[in-house]
Design a protein around this motif. Structure first.
Motif, PDB file in Angstrom:
ATOM      1  N   ALA A   1       8.139   4.608  -2.450  1.00  0.00           N
ATOM      2  CA  ALA A   1       7.584   3.498  -1.677  1.00  0.00           C
ATOM      3  C   ALA A   1       7.512   2.269  -2.593  1.00  0.00           C
ATOM      4  O   ALA A   1       7.243   2.402  -3.786  1.00  0.00           O
ATOM      5  N   PRO A   2       7.834   1.119  -2.047  1.00  0.00           N
ATOM      6  CA  PRO A   2       8.197   0.849  -0.645  1.00  0.00           C
ATOM      7  C   PRO A   2       9.655   1.183  -0.360  1.00  0.00           C
ATOM      8  O   PRO A   2      10.499   1.096  -1.251  1.00  0.00           O
ATOM      9  N   GLY A   3       9.958   1.563   0.893  1.00  0.00           N
ATOM     10  CA  GLY A   3      11.333   1.830   1.282  1.00  0.00           C
ATOM     11  C   GLY A   3      12.111   0.543   1.492  1.00  0.00           C
ATOM     12  O   GLY A   3      11.543  -0.563   1.493  1.00  0.00           O
ATOM     13  N   PRO A   4      13.428   0.648   1.645  1.00  0.00           N
ATOM     14  CA  PRO A   4      14.274  -0.543   1.809  1.00  0.00           C
ATOM     15  C   PRO A   4      13.825  -1.429   2.964  1.00  0.00           C
ATOM     16  O   PRO A   4      13.514  -0.953   4.051  1.00  0.00           O
ATOM     17  N   MET A   5      13.788  -2.726   2.711  1.00  0.00           N
ATOM     18  CA  MET A   5      13.470  -3.777   3.672  1.00  0.00           C
ATOM     19  C   MET A   5      12.057  -3.662   4.259  1.00  0.00           C
ATOM     20  O   MET A   5      11.789  -4.138   5.365  1.00  0.00           O
ATOM     21  N   SER A   6      11.145  -3.049   3.500  1.00  0.00           N
ATOM     22  CA  SER A   6       9.733  -3.033   3.902  1.00  0.00           C
ATOM     23  C   SER A   6       9.168  -4.454   3.843  1.00  0.00           C
ATOM     24  O   SER A   6       9.643  -5.300   3.077  1.00  0.00           O
ATOM     25  N   PHE A   7       8.135  -4.721   4.641  1.00  0.00           N
ATOM     26  CA  PHE A   7       7.386  -5.971   4.559  1.00  0.00           C
ATOM     27  C   PHE A   7       6.154  -5.696   3.703  1.00  0.00           C
ATOM     28  O   PHE A   7       5.326  -4.848   4.060  1.00  0.00           O
TER      29      PHE A   7
ATOM     30  N   ASN B   1      10.950  -7.294   1.700  1.00  0.00           N
ATOM     31  CA  ASN B   1      10.542  -8.594   2.219  1.00  0.00           C
ATOM     32  C   ASN B   1       9.109  -8.860   1.774  1.00  0.00           C
ATOM     33  O   ASN B   1       8.178  -8.162   2.213  1.00  0.00           O
ATOM     34  N   LEU B   2       8.933  -9.826   0.913  1.00  0.00           N
ATOM     35  CA  LEU B   2       7.591 -10.188   0.467  1.00  0.00           C
ATOM     36  C   LEU B   2       6.958 -11.118   1.499  1.00  0.00           C
ATOM     37  O   LEU B   2       7.625 -12.043   2.010  1.00  0.00           O
ATOM     38  N   ILE B   3       5.705 -10.892   1.828  1.00  0.00           N
ATOM     39  CA  ILE B   3       5.004 -11.727   2.809  1.00  0.00           C
ATOM     40  C   ILE B   3       3.741 -12.291   2.162  1.00  0.00           C
ATOM     41  O   ILE B   3       3.083 -11.633   1.351  1.00  0.00           O
ATOM     42  N   SER B   4       3.405 -13.528   2.517  1.00  0.00           N
ATOM     43  CA  SER B   4       2.228 -14.173   1.945  1.00  0.00           C
ATOM     44  C   SER B   4       0.977 -13.931   2.787  1.00  0.00           C
ATOM     45  O   SER B   4      -0.148 -14.054   2.293  1.00  0.00           O
ATOM     46  N   ILE B   5       1.156 -13.612   4.047  1.00  0.00           N
ATOM     47  CA  ILE B   5       0.033 -13.285   4.924  1.00  0.00           C
ATOM     48  C   ILE B   5       0.408 -12.062   5.753  1.00  0.00           C
ATOM     49  O   ILE B   5       1.583 -11.760   5.941  1.00  0.00           O
ATOM     50  N   GLY B   6      -0.600 -11.366   6.228  1.00  0.00           N
ATOM     51  CA  GLY B   6      -0.356 -10.198   7.060  1.00  0.00           C
ATOM     52  C   GLY B   6      -0.545  -8.903   6.296  1.00  0.00           C
ATOM     53  O   GLY B   6      -0.961  -8.876   5.133  1.00  0.00           O
ATOM     54  N   VAL B   7      -0.216  -7.811   6.976  1.00  0.00           N
ATOM     55  CA  VAL B   7      -0.407  -6.468   6.446  1.00  0.00           C
ATOM     56  C   VAL B   7       0.954  -5.847   6.150  1.00  0.00           C
ATOM     57  O   VAL B   7       1.920  -6.055   6.887  1.00  0.00           O
TER      58      VAL B   7
ATOM     59  N   ASN C   1       8.575   0.978   5.014  1.00  0.00           N
ATOM     60  CA  ASN C   1       9.634   1.806   5.587  1.00  0.00           C
ATOM     61  C   ASN C   1       9.821   3.083   4.778  1.00  0.00           C
ATOM     62  O   ASN C   1       9.418   3.158   3.610  1.00  0.00           O
ATOM     63  N   PRO C   2      10.468   4.094   5.361  1.00  0.00           N
ATOM     64  CA  PRO C   2      10.755   5.334   4.617  1.00  0.00           C
ATOM     65  C   PRO C   2      11.672   5.056   3.430  1.00  0.00           C
ATOM     66  O   PRO C   2      12.418   4.068   3.420  1.00  0.00           O
ATOM     67  N   PRO C   3      11.650   5.933   2.432  1.00  0.00           N
ATOM     68  CA  PRO C   3      12.488   5.714   1.239  1.00  0.00           C
ATOM     69  C   PRO C   3      13.957   5.969   1.521  1.00  0.00           C
ATOM     70  O   PRO C   3      14.324   6.617   2.517  1.00  0.00           O
ATOM     71  N   ALA C   4      14.800   5.475   0.640  1.00  0.00           N
ATOM     72  CA  ALA C   4      16.236   5.751   0.698  1.00  0.00           C
ATOM     73  C   ALA C   4      16.491   7.201   0.289  1.00  0.00           C
ATOM     74  O   ALA C   4      15.620   7.844  -0.313  1.00  0.00           O
TER      75      ALA C   4
END
Length: 303
Positions: free
Chosen positions: A97-103, A187-193, A197-200
């Motif tokens: 974790a984090p998996g590919p393209m996680s927020f 995907n890094l996010i500045s706000i939110g939770v 995603n699952p791992p590769a």
């Protein structure tokens, strides 16, 4: 036909008159009853007509004879035989974790299993989409053949609401040469939770089938047979590095596909004595600067 019937009637009339004129002791044929005469005439006419028709060749309408065709057996077409690719080994770096393209919101919570290199130093870095370094840390991890479980908290700051980033983990040997590099896009996010995603798949992207670790090669040519699951369409670089990290030989291949693709190649080399070289297979990032993947193993080269 009409004349035949007339002759038949005349003959029948004479037959009747002749029968009436005979008297005496001779036995004569019994005359036919008058009411049976029409039947005799009809039968006689049929007999004469049959006799006349017998001299005429029969006429028949011939149906074209159908020659049975052989059964419709389709010609077999060549069946492609896929080349079986042996399974790849477990990856030396396996990010859970984090998996590919996680927020991911700050701080990023990294969980992974890693087989540290000879130096037992693991580097974890986070790069923004413009290549800037958001996080970079060296961590000492004891070497275990099956890997050590590592967790790490990675704080970061971004100006945008969301930004693509590359999370990169790498290991090195005692000489400082890279042993392994593995990357995960997030995907890094500045706000939110965070939404993780699952791992590769936990497998190495490169498998070398004909060379065991520290195999001894002589003759000036290293033959390589293997398979690779490329990260992108960038050229794949295969090279030999001497103990100081200098390039002995290098080859560039084009390997594309969304699964493991077989490849074969050769690397010519020149050494004056036995040299413990590192065989490296690497690929650059196509979105930002730097490597996205690297695999290596040791090879003993002899002249």
């Amino acid at each position: 036909m009409r004349k035949i019937i007339q002759l038949t009637l005349i003959a029948a009339s004479f037959w009747t008159l002749g029968a009436c004129a005979f008297t005496g002791g001779e036995s004569l044929p019994t005359p036919l009853p008058p009411d049976y005469l029409p039947t005799v005439i009809a039968l006689t006419a049929q007999s004469i007509n049959a006799t006349l028709m017998a001299g005429t060749p029969p006429t028949a309408t011939l149906e074209p004879s159908a020659t049975p065709l052989p059964p419709d057996t389709p010609t077999p077409r060549p069946t492609p035989t896929p080349t079986a690719i042996p399974p790849a080994p477990l990856g030396l770096i396996r990010v859970a974790a984090p998996g590919p393209m996680s927020f991911v919101a700050s701080p990023l919570q990294l969980r992974m299993d890693v087989v540290s290199g000879e130096s037992e130093i693991v580097r974890v870095a986070l790069y923004g989409e413009d290549g800037r370094v958001l996080f970079d840390k060296l961590t000492r991890v004891r070497h275990f053949a099956t890997g050590a479980y590592v967790t790490l908290e990675i704080p970061f700051e971004i100006r945008a609401v969301s930004e693509l980033a590359r999370l990169q983990v790498s290991t090195t040997d005692r000489a400082g040469r890279l042993e392994a590099v593995s990357s995960t896009y997030v995907n890094l996010i500045s706000i939110g939770v965070s939404e993780i995603n699952p791992p590769a798949p936990p497998f190495e992207r490169v498998a070398i089938y004909n060379l065991k670790p520290e195999a001894v090669i002589s003759g000036g040519t290293l033959a390589i047979k293997g398979a690779m699951w490329p990260v992108n369409t960038q050229p794949v670089i295969i090279e030999l590095l001497d103990p100081q990290g200098k390039v002995i030989s290098q080859r560039q291949l084009s390997i594309v596909g969304e699964t493991y693709t077989s490849f074969t190649t050769t690397l010519p080399y020149e050494v004056t004595g036995r040299t413990l070289a590192r065989l490296v297979v690497r690929q650059a990032d196509d979105r930002m600067d730097g490597l996205v993947y690297l695999y290596s193993q040791l090879i003993n080269l002899e002249p």
